[in-house]
Design an enzyme around this catalytic site. Structure first.
Site, short mmCIF file in Angstrom:
data_model
loop_
_atom_site.label_atom_id
_atom_site.label_comp_id
_atom_site.label_asym_id
_atom_site.label_seq_id
_atom_site.Cartn_x
_atom_site.Cartn_y
_atom_site.Cartn_z
N CYS A 1 10.22 46.36 46.56
CA CYS A 1 11.42 47.14 46.45
C CYS A 1 11.90 46.52 47.68
O CYS A 1 11.89 45.99 48.42
CB CYS A 1 11.04 48.50 46.56
SG CYS A 1 10.17 49.42 47.20
N ALA B 1 10.57 47.61 50.78
CA ALA B 1 9.48 47.09 51.91
C ALA B 1 10.21 46.35 52.32
O ALA B 1 9.79 45.67 53.09
CB ALA B 1 8.62 46.48 50.34
N ARG C 1 0.86 45.83 56.89
CA ARG C 1 1.45 44.69 57.19
C ARG C 1 1.11 43.75 57.74
O ARG C 1 1.49 42.76 58.17
CB ARG C 1 3.15 44.35 56.97
CG ARG C 1 3.65 44.35 55.57
CD ARG C 1 4.64 44.29 55.33
NE ARG C 1 5.68 42.82 55.79
CZ ARG C 1 5.32 41.99 55.74
NH1 ARG C 1 5.74 42.07 54.32
NH2 ARG C 1 6.56 40.63 56.25
N HIS D 1 15.86 42.90 52.60
CA HIS D 1 15.76 41.85 53.77
C HIS D 1 17.51 41.88 54.45
O HIS D 1 17.92 41.65 55.73
CB HIS D 1 15.77 40.47 53.81
CG HIS D 1 13.70 39.79 52.96
ND1 HIS D 1 13.74 39.58 51.95
CD2 HIS D 1 13.65 41.10 53.50
CE1 HIS D 1 12.53 39.37 51.88
NE2 HIS D 1 12.23 40.44 53.09
S1 SF4 Z 1 8.66 52.63 46.93
FE1 SF4 Z 1 10.81 54.40 47.62
S2 SF4 Z 1 11.65 53.02 48.14
FE2 SF4 Z 1 10.48 51.42 47.55
S3 SF4 Z 1 11.15 51.46 44.64
FE3 SF4 Z 1 9.54 53.26 45.50
S4 SF4 Z 1 11.05 55.28 45.91
FE4 SF4 Z 1 11.91 53.88 45.80
#
Ligand code: SF4
Ligand code: SF4
Lengths: 458, 545
Positions: free
Chosen positions: B65, B68, B99, B198
């Site tokens: 996402c 991330a 990471r 990014h």
């Molecule tokens: S990890 Fe957190 S920010 Fe990423 S999609 Fe899930 S809820 Fe949303």
């Protein structure tokens, strides 16, 4: 120093969590769902959560972890994720063809308020769910509880989604094993079989997350609790729920809705908790405990008594999940060890009380916090050092900074293997755990002994 | 062991495409087919790869996402910023040290918060009544305990939805605490992949940190290295080469970086870009505002590393630097050649597939080429068309609704601090000599004719690909690793490097040669079948004598 900014002086925090001793609900729900045969877990939310949960489970098990996501976009976050879920259900059955899709929610879909059961029903009406296939669900908002809660909620979802009310009895006992390793689930099955109790273990990740390499990939390994068995959990003569936090809700639901009586036991880790588990099985089956199991028990007692001098009085700090910590604390106390700092990130009123009860005869105060975090645990350790740490891989940062041996236990273990193959439940599991604790302590003794008193035999 | 002299003949790419999409519902199949193209070879016309489009629900994509991409990728590797995640616990937990960004915090006074995870751990009350109060309290607590120079606040999915404004909280706290506090609206649902994150991170760096401190930290040949995140120590190896060549690294974005490096980075004279996808925005904005030109480099592969060092020397047009660079290359190459000679007989002719990231699936083809291996299929997880087809397609990229959600900063020349490092004539002259600026040619031109390019590969397509091509090695990430290996094909993780590395620079190349040789020739693959499985029918029995 890895955690160089952690001060010894403890200040209370009201809002900031540092180095959590928990994670979020969906990862537990995903893990539980993998314990259904032919099931694809599905994360209803943005794709990031699913990606993170799959990665976390994969790093812990070193096994493929298959799960799908609704891949919300900004639009779905405004208008709801119904279209995404309908499309996902259609794609999943067309391309991957599981027997069950187990949908769990995320913080996002919960905040939006998507009604997953209603969407699943719509999918059924639109013919997107092939005959004989199922879509079950669990509500798993991570702003409530922890990964343990998510596991519990998915166990409940299995019952709600699959159990059939027939009014018949099938003569079996349901066992809900708790958020434990595939190896532990295997061991629970073995113990029940030894005693001669026919069981339905659900979920059952043994064979799913510790599978062989054969040159052929099975997206759905031939393992896990069969759907037919889950349909029958309402016909059982009783349910044993291993662990209040991870297993009790589903068991109590079976009790109230299906009139299947339940007993909530501690996880069978260590001597006393395993004794209670075996005793419960024996009474259900109406049989004497087989000699073989008494033999295993005797081996564990033997080993602890042989090595008692090394266990005795050793201080331990633990972080993990409530069900595990309760059983571990009881085990450590039974070996005359001193669990003095104990933290879980998972909330739950009963936790601190149970730990205080288990440690009340230790003759010294104990630091216990639920919910707390590893930052606090580390501060406690700085204030009163310990001989041993027990917890997940994140504890190794404390272990290195404070130069304390660590026995890895719990979730996640990212840097060692073994947990998926060798159980810590049952007497055999107790033996393994005691051996690991002993090795950690003795390796340290060997490392630190002056040459003049370096011992050959211990 | 027998050495294969020739690569297996390539599968017809059109047949492969058909097989890959055959099982999909018709609409899904049509969409996916647009994300697959055959490489045209060196002189062919570059085909269009549909990319940076939505992930299809229910299809097991590799993508993550926006959060991330923002917190995990770009901001995560900086050691002295407290990165506070505002949201429920999970998002912060999963990005905690996973990471593998290494950092050198060995200086006695160095701050290093990278081993900590910070979260507001939102509870249902916060979701119902709003979490701003808790966020403020958390920032104050973080400041009280750690006294950091800066605190970054990252919004995760529910935050945007309930209307918490991380930016106004950040402004208020900046005022109150007197340190830099800045927010990122990087909710996971924004954009279609990490890529949006990014961009959001780039914007935040540019708005809140870059240019905050005009101190010139000295040194000759001052550059920034962009899009290198020090996974497995890659940045350390590159830094070693820079130091030996006399090149001064002002700031790295963001492997082994610090806040102060970011703040002074606008004083550098050149930006070199490794991962184009994740950081080209900063490169572009710094050029516009401060007059720092950027060039694309690649330190993955020994030849590529040599080429990149030469490019930097060519930019500074300084004989001493050029000589020094040649000296360093000459010093490093014998070891590379020796290592290569040892493994080549056992790697030549083998095939690889690379599906990862937004630049690595391209960069790592260099190393496989050096190993005499062919990349038969490759693709990115979250790249855009320019990463496949080259930046010349930028003007023709349609901005869709998902990308439009991501803010494009309007940047202008800084009235005082803009200083064109090269005149337009210089740029033209250097370009004529082969040093092109603001240029990235993308993955496609470098791939052999009729190899396959697939954007956003998923589990199902990976399975088909392996059946069709039977590659000797597959490169992807942790989620793919064990499923691919169950099929008897080794998988090299190119996000985490399977906890190995570094693979950048010359020493990194040697590490990679040894590693790939180990993987493709590991004895264990010969034991997958038990001896009795070869002839399962019991045809004879032991006669005990
Ligand atoms: S990890 Fe957190 S920010 Fe990423 S999609 Fe899930 S809820 Fe949303
Ligand atoms: S948004 Fe919720 S479900 Fe998703 S990773 Fe974060 S805490 Fe977990």
């Amino acid at each position: 120093m890895l955690l160089r900014h952690t001060p010894t002086e403890i200040t209370e925090r009201s809002a900031l969590v540092i180095n959590p001793a928990k994670t979020c609900q969906p990862v537990g729900a995903m893990y539980a769902a993998l314990g259904i045969e032919g099931c694809l877990p599905h994360s209803h939310g943005s794709q990031g959560c699913c990606s993170y949960h799959r990665s976390a489970l994969t790093r812990h098990y070193k096994e493929p972890v298959m799960a799908a996501t609704s891949s919300f976009t900004e639009g779905s976050s405004v208008f709801g994720g119904q279209a995404n879920l309908l499309q996902a259900i259609n794609n999943i059955f067309t391309v991957y063809n599981p027997d069950v899709i187990a949908v769990h929610t995320t913080c996002l879909s919960e905040t939006i308020g998507d009604d997953v059961p209603q969407i699943a029903e719509k999918a059924r009406q639109e013919g997107k769910v092939p005959a004989g296939k199922y879509v079950i669900n669990a509500s798993t908002p991570s702003y409530v509880g922890s990964h343990v809660t998510g596991f519990s909620n998915m166990c409940l979802g299995m019952v709600k989604g699959l159990a059939v009310k027939t009014g018949k009895k099938n003569g079996k006992v349901n066992i809900i094993p708790g958020f434990v390793e595939p190896s532990d689930m295997e061991e629970i099955k073995r113990l029940a079989a030894e005693i001669g109790v026919p069981i339905t273990l659900f979920p059952d990740t043994s064979g799913v997350l510790n599978g062989p390499l054969t040159g052929k990939f099975r997206m759905f390994p031939k393992a896990g609790t069969p759907v037919e068995a889950l349909k029958g959990v309402g016909e059982a003569i009783g349910t044993l729920a291993m662990g209040e936090w991870a297993s009790a809700d589903a068991a109590r639901y079976l009790d109230s809705e299906f009139k299947v009586p339940c007993r909530v036991l501690d996880l069978p880790i260590g001597l006393a908790a395993t004794d209670r588990f075996i005793d419960a099985l024996r009474k259900i089956a109406g049989v004497a405990v087989p000699e073989k199991i008494e033999f295993e028990r005797g081996q564990l007692v033997d080993m602890i008594s042989d090595q008692h001098q090394y266990f005795y009085g050793k201080k331990v700090a633990l972080a993990g999940d409530p069900d595990q910590l309760i059983a571990l604390t009881e085990f450590l106390v039974s070996m005359d060890m001193l669990p003095i700092h104990i933290v879980t990130g998972t909330p739950g009123k009963k936790f601190e009380g149970r730990i205080r009860e288990l440690t009340k005869d230790m003759g010294r105060p104990v630091n216990v916090r639920g919910p707390g975090d590893m930052f606090l645990l580390h501060q406690w350790i700085k204030n009163e050092p310990v001989d041993l740490l027990i917890g997940n891989t994140y504890m190794k940062y404390i272990a290195r900074d404070e130069d304390i041996p660590l026995v890895r236990h719990g979730f996640p273990i990212l840097d060692r293997v073994g947990h998926s193959y060798f159980p810590t439940v049952g007497y055999k599991g107790g033996l393994r755990l005691a051996e690991k604790i002993l090795s950690a302590l003795l390796d340290r003794k060997d490392r630190d002994s002056p040459e003049s008193s370096f011992e050959l035999t211990l | 062991m027998a050495t294969k002299s020739k690569t297996k003949p390539l599968v017809d790419p059109e047949d492969a495409k058909k097989a890959l999409v055959a099982k999909y519902p018709a609409k899904v199949g049509r969409r996916r087919a647009q994300q697959m193209v055959a490489a045209p070879g060196a002189d062919g016309d570059i085909p269009e790869v549909t990319s940076n489009v939505r992930t299809i629900p229910g299809i097991l994509s590799m993508r993550g996402c926006t959060y991330a991409g923002c917190k995990g990728v770009v901001l995560g590797p900086t050691r002295d910023i407290v990165n506070l995640v505002h949201g429920p616990i999970g998002c912060s937990f999963y990005a905690w040290l996973t990471r593998r960004n290494q950092t050198d915090a060995s200086a006695p006074t160095a701050e290093n918060f990278m081993n900590y995870a910070f979260s507001t751990d939102m509870q249902d009350n916060d979701i119902v009544f709003g979490g701003e109060k808790k966020l403020k309290a958390a920032i104050r607590e973080a400041y009280a305990i750690f006294k950091p120079k800066a605190i970054g606040v990252f919004a995760t999915c529910p935050v945007g939805l309930i209307g918490d404004d991380v930016h106004s909280v950040a402004r208020e706290m900046k005022e109150e605490l007197g340190i830099n506090v800045f927010g990122f609206s990087c909710e996971g649902y924004k954009g279609v992949s990490q890529s949006a994150g990014h961009h959001i991170a780039n914007n935040g760096l540019f708005k809140h940190i870059i240019g905050n401190d005009d101190t010139n930290t000295g040194g000759k040949y001052r550059i920034n290295m962009l899009g290198e995140y020090n996974i497995g120590g890659d940045a350390f190896e590159i830094e070693r080469l820079f130091t030996d060549c006399g090149i001064t690294l002002v700031s790295s974005f963001s492997g082994n970086s610090t806040y102060d490096q970011f703040a002074t980075s606008h004083t550098a004279d050149l930006n070199v870009v490794m991962c184009h996808r994740s950081i080209n925005y900063v490169a572009e904005m710094m050029e516009t505002k401060f007059g720092i030109p950027w060039i694309k480099v690649n330190f993955i592969g020994a030849d590529a590393s040599a080429k990149s060092l030469r490019k930097i020397a060519a930019y500074f047009e300084d004989k001493a630097l050029m000589d020094k660079v040649e000296e360093v290359i000459a010093r490093e190459m014998p070891e590379v050649e020796k290592a290569l000679a040892e493994v080549l007989p056992r790697t030549t002719g083998k095939t690889a597939m690379l599906f990862v990231g937004g630049s690595r699936a391209h960069h790592y083809q260099e190393l496989f080429k050096e190993l005499g291996m062919t990349t038969v299929a490759a693709g990115y997880e979250f790249a855009h068309r320019d990463d496949y087809e080259g930046r010349k397609v930028l003007p023709s990229i349609k901005v869709d609704a998902d990308s439009r959600n991501i803010e494009e900063l309007h940047v202008e020349k800084d009235p005082e601090r803009y200083r064109a490092r090269k005149s337009e004539e210089d740029i033209k002259r250097l370009a004529a000599q082969g040093l092109t600026f603001k240029d990235y040619e993308g993955m496609i031109p470098e791939m052999d004719k009729n190899t396959l390019i697939i954007d956003d590969l998923n589990e199902h397509e990976a399975e088909r690909l392996i059946e069709l091509y039977k590659p000797d090695i597959f490169c992807a990430g942790i989620k793919e690793k064990y499923g691919i290996q169950k099929r008897g094909v080794p998988l090299k993780q190119l996000h985490s490097y399977d906890y190995g590395g570094p693979y950048a620079g010359f020493k990194g190349a040697v590490n990679f040669y040894v590693e790939i040789e180990r993987m493709v020739n590991s004895k264990i693959w010969g034991y997958v079948k038990a001896p009795w499985q070869e002839n399962p029918e019991l045809s004879a029995r032991y006669a005990w004598e």
